[in-house]
Design a protein around this motif. Sequence first.
Motif, PDB file in Angstrom:
ATOM      1  N   GLY A 235      -0.576  31.504  64.702  1.00 11.17           N
ATOM      2  CA  GLY A 235      -1.736  30.737  65.154  1.00 11.17           C
ATOM      3  C   GLY A 235      -2.944  31.058  64.303  1.00 11.17           C
ATOM      4  O   GLY A 235      -3.153  32.209  63.934  1.00 11.17           O
ATOM      5  N   SER A 236      -3.712  30.020  63.970  1.00  5.86           N
ATOM      6  CA  SER A 236      -4.891  30.235  63.149  1.00  5.86           C
ATOM      7  C   SER A 236      -5.990  29.302  63.617  1.00  5.86           C
ATOM      8  O   SER A 236      -5.766  28.098  63.714  1.00  5.86           O
ATOM      9  N   PRO A 237      -7.189  29.816  63.926  1.00  9.33           N
ATOM     10  CA  PRO A 237      -7.518  31.244  64.007  1.00  9.33           C
ATOM     11  C   PRO A 237      -6.684  31.937  65.083  1.00  9.33           C
ATOM     12  O   PRO A 237      -6.184  31.251  65.967  1.00  9.33           O
ATOM     13  N   PRO A 238      -6.527  33.260  64.984  1.00  9.10           N
ATOM     14  CA  PRO A 238      -5.612  33.939  65.900  1.00  9.10           C
ATOM     15  C   PRO A 238      -6.081  33.908  67.360  1.00  9.10           C
ATOM     16  O   PRO A 238      -7.235  33.616  67.639  1.00  9.10           O
ATOM     17  N   MET A 239      -5.133  34.232  68.224  1.00  9.74           N
ATOM     18  CA  MET A 239      -5.423  34.261  69.654  1.00  9.74           C
ATOM     19  C   MET A 239      -6.537  35.271  69.958  1.00  9.74           C
ATOM     20  O   MET A 239      -6.630  36.311  69.316  1.00  9.74           O
ATOM     21  N   ASN A 240      -7.379  34.932  70.936  1.00  5.18           N
ATOM     22  CA  ASN A 240      -8.412  35.871  71.392  1.00  5.18           C
ATOM     23  C   ASN A 240      -7.805  36.828  72.401  1.00  5.18           C
ATOM     24  O   ASN A 240      -7.029  36.418  73.260  1.00  5.18           O
ATOM     25  N   PHE A 241      -8.163  38.112  72.260  1.00  4.10           N
ATOM     26  CA  PHE A 241      -7.685  39.116  73.216  1.00  4.10           C
ATOM     27  C   PHE A 241      -8.860  39.780  73.901  1.00  4.10           C
ATOM     28  O   PHE A 241      -9.874  40.076  73.261  1.00  4.10           O
ATOM     29  N   PHE A 242      -8.710  40.001  75.207  1.00  6.63           N
ATOM     30  CA  PHE A 242      -9.749  40.702  75.966  1.00  6.63           C
ATOM     31  C   PHE A 242      -9.069  41.784  76.791  1.00  6.63           C
ATOM     32  O   PHE A 242      -8.090  41.504  77.485  1.00  6.63           O
ATOM     33  N   GLU A 243      -9.596  42.997  76.716  1.00  9.36           N
ATOM     34  CA  GLU A 243      -9.101  44.039  77.620  1.00  9.36           C
ATOM     35  C   GLU A 243      -9.592  43.682  79.003  1.00  9.36           C
ATOM     36  O   GLU A 243     -10.751  43.300  79.181  1.00  9.36           O
ATOM     37  N   ALA A 244      -8.706  43.780  79.995  1.00 10.79           N
ATOM     38  CA  ALA A 244      -9.091  43.297  81.323  1.00 10.79           C
ATOM     39  C   ALA A 244      -8.339  44.051  82.413  1.00 10.79           C
ATOM     40  O   ALA A 244      -7.440  44.864  82.144  1.00 10.79           O
ATOM     41  N   ARG A 245      -8.754  43.766  83.672  1.00  7.11           N
ATOM     42  CA  ARG A 245      -8.051  44.257  84.848  1.00  7.11           C
ATOM     43  C   ARG A 245      -7.778  43.079  85.751  1.00  7.11           C
ATOM     44  O   ARG A 245      -8.544  42.121  85.780  1.00  7.11           O
ATOM     45  N   GLU A 287      -7.845  27.162  70.602  1.00  4.92           N
ATOM     46  CA  GLU A 287      -7.736  25.731  70.881  1.00  4.92           C
ATOM     47  C   GLU A 287      -7.676  25.445  72.376  1.00  4.92           C
ATOM     48  O   GLU A 287      -7.698  24.295  72.786  1.00  4.92           O
ATOM     49  N   HIS A 288      -7.596  26.493  73.200  1.00  2.55           N
ATOM     50  CA  HIS A 288      -7.572  26.295  74.647  1.00  2.55           C
ATOM     51  C   HIS A 288      -8.917  26.635  75.284  1.00  2.55           C
ATOM     52  O   HIS A 288      -9.002  26.885  76.473  1.00  2.55           O
ATOM     53  N   ILE A 289      -9.933  26.686  74.437  1.00  2.27           N
ATOM     54  CA  ILE A 289     -11.290  26.870  74.932  1.00  2.27           C
ATOM     55  C   ILE A 289     -12.062  25.590  74.572  1.00  2.27           C
ATOM     56  O   ILE A 289     -12.013  25.159  73.407  1.00  2.27           O
ATOM     57  N   TYR A 290     -12.733  24.987  75.553  1.00  4.35           N
ATOM     58  CA  TYR A 290     -13.347  23.679  75.320  1.00  4.35           C
ATOM     59  C   TYR A 290     -14.849  23.689  75.571  1.00  4.35           C
ATOM     60  O   TYR A 290     -15.351  24.461  76.390  1.00  4.35           O
ATOM     61  N   ASP A 291     -15.508  22.797  74.852  1.00  7.60           N
ATOM     62  CA  ASP A 291     -16.881  22.444  75.172  1.00  7.60           C
ATOM     63  C   ASP A 291     -16.785  21.491  76.370  1.00  7.60           C
ATOM     64  O   ASP A 291     -16.091  20.474  76.285  1.00  7.60           O
ATOM     65  N   PRO A 292     -17.437  21.794  77.502  1.00  5.36           N
ATOM     66  CA  PRO A 292     -17.262  20.967  78.720  1.00  5.36           C
ATOM     67  C   PRO A 292     -17.532  19.490  78.472  1.00  5.36           C
ATOM     68  O   PRO A 292     -16.917  18.630  79.118  1.00  5.36           O
ATOM     69  N   ASP A 293     -18.426  19.166  77.543  1.00  7.73           N
ATOM     70  CA  ASP A 293     -18.757  17.765  77.299  1.00  7.73           C
ATOM     71  C   ASP A 293     -17.603  16.992  76.676  1.00  7.73           C
ATOM     72  O   ASP A 293     -17.574  15.767  76.720  1.00  7.73           O
ATOM     73  N   PHE A 294     -16.715  17.692  76.006  1.00  4.48           N
ATOM     74  CA  PHE A 294     -15.634  17.001  75.301  1.00  4.48           C
ATOM     75  C   PHE A 294     -14.267  17.519  75.731  1.00  4.48           C
ATOM     76  O   PHE A 294     -13.316  17.506  74.970  1.00  4.48           O
ATOM     77  N   ILE A 318     -14.695  22.310  64.967  1.00  6.05           N
ATOM     78  CA  ILE A 318     -15.688  23.347  64.696  1.00  6.05           C
ATOM     79  C   ILE A 318     -15.183  24.652  65.284  1.00  6.05           C
ATOM     80  O   ILE A 318     -14.660  24.677  66.399  1.00  6.05           O
ATOM     81  N   HIS A 319     -15.280  25.734  64.501  1.00 10.35           N
ATOM     82  CA  HIS A 319     -14.936  27.055  65.028  1.00 10.35           C
ATOM     83  C   HIS A 319     -16.227  27.730  65.461  1.00 10.35           C
ATOM     84  O   HIS A 319     -17.129  27.924  64.663  1.00 10.35           O
ATOM     85  N   LEU A 320     -16.293  28.066  66.735  1.00 11.94           N
ATOM     86  CA  LEU A 320     -17.466  28.793  67.241  1.00 11.94           C
ATOM     87  C   LEU A 320     -17.078  30.246  67.407  1.00 11.94           C
ATOM     88  O   LEU A 320     -16.078  30.560  68.062  1.00 11.94           O
ATOM     89  N   HIS A 321     -17.840  31.135  66.786  1.00 12.99           N
ATOM     90  CA  HIS A 321     -17.652  32.565  67.032  1.00 12.99           C
ATOM     91  C   HIS A 321     -18.624  32.930  68.139  1.00 12.99           C
ATOM     92  O   HIS A 321     -19.826  32.735  67.994  1.00 12.99           O
ATOM     93  N   LEU A 322     -18.099  33.429  69.239  1.00 15.80           N
ATOM     94  CA  LEU A 322     -18.901  33.601  70.439  1.00 15.80           C
ATOM     95  C   LEU A 322     -18.975  35.061  70.857  1.00 15.80           C
ATOM     96  O   LEU A 322     -18.074  35.852  70.556  1.00 15.80           O
ATOM     97  N   VAL A 323     -20.066  35.392  71.554  1.00 12.40           N
ATOM     98  CA  VAL A 323     -20.233  36.750  72.069  1.00 12.40           C
ATOM     99  C   VAL A 323     -20.534  36.651  73.557  1.00 12.40           C
ATOM    100  O   VAL A 323     -21.438  35.913  73.956  1.00 12.40           O
ATOM    101  N   ALA A 324     -19.758  37.363  74.381  1.00 13.21           N
ATOM    102  CA  ALA A 324     -20.053  37.453  75.811  1.00 13.21           C
ATOM    103  C   ALA A 324     -20.052  38.924  76.153  1.00 13.21           C
ATOM    104  O   ALA A 324     -18.988  39.545  76.244  1.00 13.21           O
ATOM    105  N   ASP A 325     -21.229  39.487  76.294  1.00 14.70           N
ATOM    106  CA  ASP A 325     -21.382  40.894  76.649  1.00 14.70           C
ATOM    107  C   ASP A 325     -20.496  41.796  75.776  1.00 14.70           C
ATOM    108  O   ASP A 325     -19.606  42.473  76.259  1.00 14.70           O
ATOM    109  N   ARG A 326     -20.727  41.804  74.520  1.00 13.92           N
ATOM    110  CA  ARG A 326     -20.018  42.619  73.525  1.00 13.92           C
ATOM    111  C   ARG A 326     -18.572  42.193  73.247  1.00 13.92           C
ATOM    112  O   ARG A 326     -17.944  42.685  72.327  1.00 13.92           O
ATOM    113  N   GLN A 327     -18.001  41.321  74.043  1.00 12.55           N
ATOM    114  CA  GLN A 327     -16.678  40.783  73.739  1.00 12.55           C
ATOM    115  C   GLN A 327     -16.888  39.611  72.777  1.00 12.55           C
ATOM    116  O   GLN A 327     -17.694  38.730  73.059  1.00 12.55           O
ATOM    117  N   THR A 328     -16.148  39.632  71.662  1.00 11.31           N
ATOM    118  CA  THR A 328     -16.303  38.489  70.755  1.00 11.31           C
ATOM    119  C   THR A 328     -15.026  37.654  70.782  1.00 11.31           C
ATOM    120  O   THR A 328     -13.930  38.193  70.945  1.00 11.31           O
TER     121      THR A 328
END
Lengths: 366, 289
Positions: A235-245, A287-294, A318-328
Motif C-alpha cells: 500500500g502506498s502511502p503506507p497504512m497509518n498505525f496508532f498505538e491504542a487501547r 484511502e479510508h480516511i475522507y474529507d466529510p464534504d466529499f 491530495i495527500h494530507l499529512h495530519l497531526v492529532a495530539d502528537r500522532q501523525t
Amino acid sequence: MASVTFEHVTKKFENVIAVKDLTLHIPDGEFLVLVGPSGCGKTTTLRLLAGLEEVTHGRIYIGDRDVTDIPPKDRNVAMVFQSYALYPHMNVYDNIAFGLRMRKVPKLEIERRVLEAARMLEIEHILYRRPRELSGGQRQRVAVARAIVRDPAVFLFDEPLSNLDAKLRVQTRAELIKLHQRLGTTFVYVTHDQVEAMTMGTRIAVMKDGVLQQVDTPQNIYERPDNLFVAGFIGSPPMNFFEARLMPEGESLWVDTGAFRVPVPPDRVPIYRSYVGRRVIFGLRPEHIYDPDFSPPLNHPAEVQARVDVKELMGSEIHLHLVADRQTFVARVDPRTRASVGKTIRLLFDMDHMHLFDAETERAIR
Amino acid sequence: MTVFNRPWATPLLTQWALTRRRLGIWIRLSLLGFSTFVVLFPFIWVLAASLKPPMELNRPSLWGFTPTATNWVEVWLRSPFARYFLNSIVVGVLTVTVSLLVGAPAAYAFSRFRTGGTWLRFLILAAQMLPPALFIIPFFLMAYYTGLLDTVWALAMAHLTFIAPLVTWFLIGFFEDVPRDLEEQAMVDGCTRWQAFLHVVLPATRPGLGAAGLFAFIMSWNEMFYALMLAGGHSKTLPVAIAGYWTFRGVELGKMSVAILSAAIPVLVASFFVQRFLIRGLGGGAIKG
C-alpha cells in the motif's frame, strides 16, 4: 510447465540465515511475486530455486521432481537477471540461441524458435546487434526472449524492471503480464516494489528477514494483512498505525489512541472483545480516511479532528499529512478538499476497513 | 548576458580566444613532436648504424654516408641469427601458451572462489621476490640431469616460473570485472561451470587475455639472464645473440644494430595488433556497459 514446492527450506551464509524454514507451494501456471525489503531473502529464494545457491536444509521440487541436488543446467528453469546478463561478445541472435545450442537443439529448430521469440518481443530488427549497442529496454527484451526461447518449466525474474525508467517500467509490466497469460507457464518474480507485486502477481509472497510473512492474492494481502509488517509494506502511502487501547462502553467497544476515540463496528465487537484493556495497534489506510464534504456513504464512519501539517497534490488526489495530539497520519482525500495547511479539520474514518493488531505479537486480530 | 553589458568587449575577446586556441595547438604539436623525436631517436640512430659501412661507423655524423645492406646480409644470411630469432619465437610462444593455459583458470579461481585467500595469491609471486641468481644453479642442474640443457624447453620452463604468476595476477582483475550474473546466466542456460568459463567468461575477457599474452611474450622475448645460462649454445635466443656482437675485438656496432632492429620489430608489430585490446583492457570497463 510445472508447479514449484519449497519444503522447510533454510539457507545459511556462514552465520547469517538468509531464508528460514520456507514452505511454499506454487501451483502450475501461477504468477507468484516474491516481495520484501532489501535483504529479506527473496533473491536468495529465487537463486535457491535456480540452483545457483545450495540449500542448507529442506527440499525443493519442480513438478514432482526433487531438484534440491540438481545443477542449474538440468532444472529446466530460465532466469532474467536484474542486470539482464547478456553475453557481451555475442550478438542478440546468439544470445537468444545460446541456451538451445548448449542443449544441442538442431540448427533449423534453433533458428525457428529464435525468430519466433524475437517476433513475440518485437526485436527482429536488432538480432544482429551487440548488447552494448542496445538501449535498456531493448536489452530487457532480449533477456526475456532468451528465457522464453527455451520453453522452460518455470520462469524466474530477479527485479527485471528496476533498471528501466518509470515510463518503460509501466509498459513492460503490462507486457510481462500479457506474456504470462500467453505462455501460461509458472512465473516466479522477485521485486521490492509493492506496486509491481500488486499489479502483476496471481499471488504475492511477502518476506521479511528470511521469513515468509504471508502468501495470498493481492486483494487479500491488501485487505486482510496477517501482521503489522505486511500491512505497512503493501500500500502506498503506507497504512497509518496508532498505538491504542480497547475500551468497553456498554455493548460497544472503542479504540482509544489518546488523541482520539473511535467506535469499533458492531459486527467486529465479538472478535475483539478478548483484547479489552490490552495494548493494540489500530491501523487504517490513507484511502479510508475522507474529507466529510466529499465522502461516499459510509456504514460506520467515525469523526476525528486533526491539524493539516503538509498538503501534497498528486493530481487525482491530495495527500494530507495530519497531526492529532502528537500522532501523525496521512489521508488520501478528494482533490477538491478545502483543507489548508495549519488548519484543524474534520475527517471521517471508514471503520469497516479498520485493522487491529496485537501490540506484542504484531499479528492481526481476527 | 555579457554581450549586452559590454558589447565592445565581445569581438576582441573572440579574436583573442581564437589566437590562443591556435597557439595552444602549435604548442601541443611541438611538444608532441619533440617527445616523439626523443623516443624515436635511438631507433633512428640504430637504423642509421645498421646501414653504415663498417668504416663510417665511428664517425659522429648521422646522415653523411652511403647506405649499404652489408650488415643485414651478414647477420641474416651468413650467420645463425635466423635460427636464434626462431628460438626466441618458439620460447615466447611456448611461454605465452602455457602461462595463459595455467594463468587464466588460476586467476578465475582466485577471483571467484577466493582460493587460498590473499595468502596464496602472494605466495605465487614468491619466486618473483627473490633474485633470479638464486634459482639459476637449481635450474641449471635440473636441466642438466634431464638432458634439457641448451634447449628451448628448459628456457621456456625457466621463463614460466616468473611469467605465469605475473600473468595470473594480471588476469585476476579482468575476471573480477566480469559480472557473476553472466556465468550464472550461462549455468541456468545449460552450461556446467567449466562450460560457462569457456563459452562466456573467457570470451568476455578477451582484451585481458590479449594484453596478458603480449605482456608475457615481451617479457620472455627480452629475458637474458636465464637465456644466457640455460641456452647459451645451439638454442640461443635474441638477447644473448645481440650481446654476442660484443666481442673481444670490440663491439660490432653495425651487425648489432641489425640484430637490435630485428628484435624490436616483432614486438612492435604484435603491439600494433593487440593495442586495441590493450587500450580497452587497461582502460577498464571492457565488460560493463
